[in-house]
Structure formats: structure tokens, C-alpha cells
Write an enzyme that holds these catalytic residues in place. Structure first.
Site, PDB file in Angstrom:
ATOM      1  CG  ASP A 125       4.804   6.708  -3.271  1.00  0.00           C
ATOM      2  OD1 ASP A 125       4.413   6.065  -2.571  1.00  0.00           O
ATOM      3  OD2 ASP A 125       4.359   7.658  -3.917  1.00  0.00           O
ATOM      4  CG  ASP A 148       1.956   5.567   0.200  1.00  0.00           C
ATOM      5  OD1 ASP A 148       1.439   4.531   0.399  1.00  0.00           O
ATOM      6  OD2 ASP A 148       1.762   6.596  -0.313  1.00  0.00           O
ATOM      7  CG  ASP A 152       1.985   4.544  -5.412  1.00  0.00           C
ATOM      8  OD1 ASP A 152       1.952   3.351  -5.674  1.00  0.00           O
ATOM      9  OD2 ASP A 152       1.568   4.872  -4.340  1.00  0.00           O
ATOM     10  NE  ARG A 204      -3.212   0.031  -2.129  1.00  0.00           N
ATOM     11  CZ  ARG A 204      -2.978   1.276  -1.790  1.00  0.00           C
ATOM     12  NH1 ARG A 204      -1.983   2.275  -2.093  1.00  0.00           N
ATOM     13  NH2 ARG A 204      -4.040   1.763  -1.046  1.00  0.00           N
TER      14      ARG A 204
END
Length: 314
Positions: A125, A148, A152, A204
Site C-alpha cells: 500500500d 495494492d 487503506d 474504491r
């Protein structure tokens, strides 16, 4: 480029007349939204200031047990995820500073500010917030090309504000809540997303599980591939006065194997975009902090001028 529908344009105009709000400042000195709650988020304030130019110096400063303001000078190549201890401000010096090849992780920590960094090409991330971390402010950064997620937030983390960031050249941008079975997230994952620019990303923005309320306010979505905001798995998301341009699915109620969540909509501006979906808006909890929303008719100009690095004088 398409034009807003008559209804969308009318709603946008109406909200401008009713709100009569001044354009938001692009350089708040402290966070708005959830990171302003629970005692506030001050980062390394009151501690020493250090400037780092190497990976080893950065790693040592980030894990110090003392409150620190860490000034990152230049683009530092790192590998893997560097842990950030509590009571830190991590600030990029100028528009060309940041991290290449790795990212930052916050696990079981609190009171952290991340500002004015470009974080790119991470093998994991760009930013990972987990394990009950709280009072985190992620502001005026550029995020791109991680393996990724870009930002997050999961595993019962709470009181987070993600503001004035630019997300680009990426697929899975912003995840909130990592697993449909993780009921320990209930009562947590309270996050404000405000004045961010999702620029040609795919999905997302955020994708939410369990968090309620989650406040998605005054963001600009341009040329989104799959969907804008997804509410799943008992989440409650308030999608307020955003600008969606070339977004076929501004909001979604189920993704992958996750069941539907709940969405409340208010005065979102639609330009060449589909119809936002809502569900059970009364189940979305009230926003518990005071704030001054910007009119949707000026969000695009404000965000494109103010989001990302180099806009806050660092």
C-alpha cells in the site's frame, strides 16, 4: 465531455443559492472532520523537528518514541512498509519530496499527520492504517501506482480525515474495512473524505464496510473507470455535495461478495455521469461534528486548484 442533466444543474444551482458558502481554504492548519474529534490530531507538535534525506534516517525518525516533526527532503527510495510511531508529523519539503518504492503503515498508534508527500510505486500500500489506530490526518499528498491500495484504513481504526489529496494512475484507491466477517469494526471506521481529487482512478473511492457514519464531502471525481463510492456490509455513508464527471456509477451498494450497505445522498453534481444509488438513508448516522460544506458548483475548481502536494507552503 458531457453536460449536467437539467435536474442535476438545477440542484447544483439551488444548493449554491441556499448554501451561499465561501470556497473552502486549501491549507487548513488543523484537520476538519473526524480527525478533529476525540481530543484532536496534532501529530508531532511540541516535539523536536528533524529533516531526513535517506531511508535509514527516515526509518529511525518514524519509530522514535518521542513526538517529532519529520521533514522529508527529496524523493527517498525505500522498500516495504515503514512503521510510523505515535505523535508524528511527516511533512514533505516542497513539491518534489516523498517516498518511492514503499509506503507507510500505522498499526495500533495514534496522533499522526501525513502531509505534502508524493508516495509512488509502493510494493504494497501507499498508506495503511490498521489495528485500532486513531486520530490520523492524511492531507495534501499525491498517491499513485501502488501494488495494492493507496490509502487503506481497516481493523477498527477510527477518527481519520483524508483531505486534499490527489489519487491518480491506480486501480484500487481507498479501502475502508477489509473483511465482511470482521464485526469488530462495528462502531469504528469513522472517516471523513473531503476535497480529494480522484483523477482517472478505477474503484474504491472509498469502498466501505461497517463504518457509520462515513462522510464523503466535496470531493471531485473525474473519469472514473468502475465506480465512485461503494457502501457495503452494513456501512452508512453520507455522500454530500461532490462533483462527479464522467463517472458511470457514482455510487454502488454492493461489490464483490459483499452485501449492500446504506447511502444517504445530498446535492451531488453530475456531469456526463450516471444516477447515484441510495439505500436506507435514515440508517446513516448523523455527522457528529460541525462543518461548513462548499457548494457543489465550485468543488471542481477548488479541488483541482488546491489538492495534492505543493499547495500548503511546506
Amino acid at each position: 465531455m458531457g453536460r449536467p442533466s437539467t435536474i442535476a444543474a438545477a440542484l447544483a444551482l439551488a444548493s449554491c443559492v441556499v448554501m451561499n458558502a465561501e470556497p473552502a481554504l486549501a491549507a487548513e492548519s488543523s484537520p476538519v472532520g473526524f480527525a478533529s474529534m476525540n481530543g484532536g490530531t496534532t501529530g508531532g507538535s511540541g516535539g523536536s523537528t528533524v529533516t531526513v534525506t535517506t531511508a535509514s534516517a527516515l526509518a529511525g525518525a518514524l519509530t522514535s518514541s518521542s513526538a517529532l516533526t519529520i521533514r522529508v527532503s527529496g524523493m527517498i527510495s525505500i522498500s516495504g512498509m515503514y512503521r510510523v510511531a505515535s505523535n508524528k508529523s511527516v511533512l514533505g519539503v516542497g513539491p518534489g519530496s516523498g517516498l518511492n518504492g514503499g509506503g507507510l503503515t500505522m498499526s495500533g498508534v495514534s496522533n499522526i499527520i501525513i502531509r505534502n508527500l508524493t508516495i509512488q510505486n509502493s510494493g504494497d500500500d501507499a498508506i495503511n492504517v490498521q489495528d485500532g489506530s486513531h486520530n490520523i490526518w492524511i492531507d495534501h499528498n499525491n498517491f499513485t501506482r501502488a501494488y495494492d491500495g493507496l490509502v487503506d484504513i481497516r481493523l477498527a481504526s477510527d477518527f481519520v480525515t483524508v483531505s486534499w489529496n490527489r489519487f491518480y494512475n491506480h486501480d484500487k484507491s481507498v479501502l475502508l474495512g477489509s473483511d465482511d466477517s470482521n464485526t469488530g469494526d462495528i462502531g469504528h471506521l469513522r472517516v471523513t473524505y473531503v476535497h480529494n481529487w480522484f483523477d482517472g482512478t478505477n474503484q474504491r473511492h472509498p469502498r466501505v464496510r461497517f463504518g457509520n457514519p462515513v462522510h464523503v464531502l466535496n470531493n471531485y471525481y473525474s473519469n472514473i473507470g468502475s465506480y465512485g463510492v461503494a457502501s457495503t456490509t452494513n456501512a452508512g455513508v453520507y455522500v454530500e455535495r461532490n462533483h462527479f464527471e464522467n463517472v458511470a456509477r457514482p455510487t454502488s451498494l454492493a461489490e464483490g461478495t459483499s452485501p449492500q450497505g446504506n447511502i444517504k445522498l445530498l446535492n451531488n453534481y453530475l456531469a456526463n455521469s450516471g444516477t447515484p444509488l441510495s439505500r436506507n438513508p435514515s440508517s446513516v448516522a448523523a455527522i457528529p461534528y460541525s462543518y461548513t460544506p462548499e457548494c457543489n458548483c465550485s468543488v471542481k475548481a477548488t479541488v483541482t486548484a488546491g489538492a495534492g502536494v505543493g499547495k500548503i507552503g511546506l
